[in-house]
Write a protein that holds these residues in place. Structure first.
Motif, mmCIF file in Angstrom:
data_model
loop_
_atom_site.group_PDB
_atom_site.id
_atom_site.type_symbol
_atom_site.label_atom_id
_atom_site.label_comp_id
_atom_site.label_asym_id
_atom_site.label_seq_id
_atom_site.Cartn_x
_atom_site.Cartn_y
_atom_site.Cartn_z
ATOM 1 N N CYS A 112 -5.966 0.577 5.717
ATOM 2 C CA CYS A 112 -6.387 1.986 5.599
ATOM 3 C C CYS A 112 -7.509 2.205 4.585
ATOM 4 O O CYS A 112 -7.949 3.344 4.397
ATOM 5 C CB CYS A 112 -5.180 2.875 5.279
ATOM 6 S SG CYS A 112 -4.588 2.710 3.582
ATOM 7 N N CYS B 75 -0.053 3.475 3.413
ATOM 8 C CA CYS B 75 0.326 3.110 4.786
ATOM 9 C C CYS B 75 1.443 2.076 4.862
ATOM 10 O O CYS B 75 1.934 1.761 5.945
ATOM 11 C CB CYS B 75 -0.906 2.622 5.565
ATOM 12 S SG CYS B 75 -1.441 0.961 5.119
ATOM 13 N N LYS C 178 1.342 -1.160 4.242
ATOM 14 C CA LYS C 178 0.908 -2.545 4.501
ATOM 15 C C LYS C 178 1.198 -3.416 3.283
ATOM 16 O O LYS C 178 0.924 -3.016 2.159
ATOM 17 C CB LYS C 178 -0.595 -2.530 4.817
ATOM 18 C CG LYS C 178 -1.228 -3.899 4.962
ATOM 19 C CD LYS C 178 -1.239 -4.343 6.382
ATOM 20 C CE LYS C 178 -1.977 -5.669 6.543
ATOM 21 N NZ LYS C 178 -1.595 -6.337 7.792
ATOM 22 N N CYS D 177 0.852 -1.193 0.000
ATOM 23 C CA CYS D 177 0.000 0.000 0.000
ATOM 24 C C CYS D 177 0.892 1.250 0.000
ATOM 25 O O CYS D 177 1.757 1.396 0.862
ATOM 26 C CB CYS D 177 -0.910 -0.008 1.224
ATOM 27 S SG CYS D 177 -1.938 1.465 1.374
ATOM 28 N N CYS E 20 -6.885 -1.819 0.576
ATOM 29 C CA CYS E 20 -5.986 -2.082 1.693
ATOM 30 C C CYS E 20 -6.795 -2.422 2.949
ATOM 31 O O CYS E 20 -7.672 -1.658 3.346
ATOM 32 C CB CYS E 20 -5.118 -0.851 1.947
ATOM 33 S SG CYS E 20 -4.062 -1.043 3.399
#
Ligand SMILES: [Zn+2]
Length: 130
Positions: A38, A24, A26, A21, A35
């Protein structure tokens, strides 16, 4: 004939390609559109390390037909250093030794063969790290 899903998963199965992502950081595997951390949908492809740690595992004693000859074997959820979690068979060991915290290497192996003399399907398996 392998299912369309198998072909769709080739980048995951052959290259351990995940998605990171951009908002963020991830890392999700396999790639998703949204995601889970987020809820944004801006990803870039990222390659996972070919190693990880067992998060949880189980021993399969009564296996599906295609895997009957391999039983008993361990199946584990493995977390890579990038934070992605994936499920894989853990081989070349006593299934009882595959416990949370076990370090494994991920290796490219034959997963199954469709019928006698059929198409070979490949993917990743875990092997306990020496
Ligand atoms: Zn995110």
């Amino acid at each position: 004939m392998p299912s369309p899903r198998y072909w769709r998963e080739v980048p995951n199965r052959f290259r351990l390609e995940a998605a990171k992502c951009r908002a963020c950081g991830k890392v999700v595997f396999p790639a998703r559109r949204i995601c889970p951390a987020c809820r944004k949908s801006d990803f870039e492809p990222t390659a996972l390390s070919w190693r990880g740690k067992v998060v949880t595992s189980t021993s399969v004693v009564v296996a599906p037909t295609d895997f009957a000859q391999q039983a008993p074997y361990a199946v584990a959820v493995i977390e890579t250093p990038e934070g992605a979690r994936l499920m894989a068979q853990v081989v070349d060991c006593d299934p009882a030794t595959v416990v949370p915290g076990t370090d494994v290497r991920l290796m490219f192996r034959k997963i199954t063969q469709e019928g006698h003399g059929g198409i070979l399907c490949y993917g990743f398996k875990g092997v306990p790290a020496a």
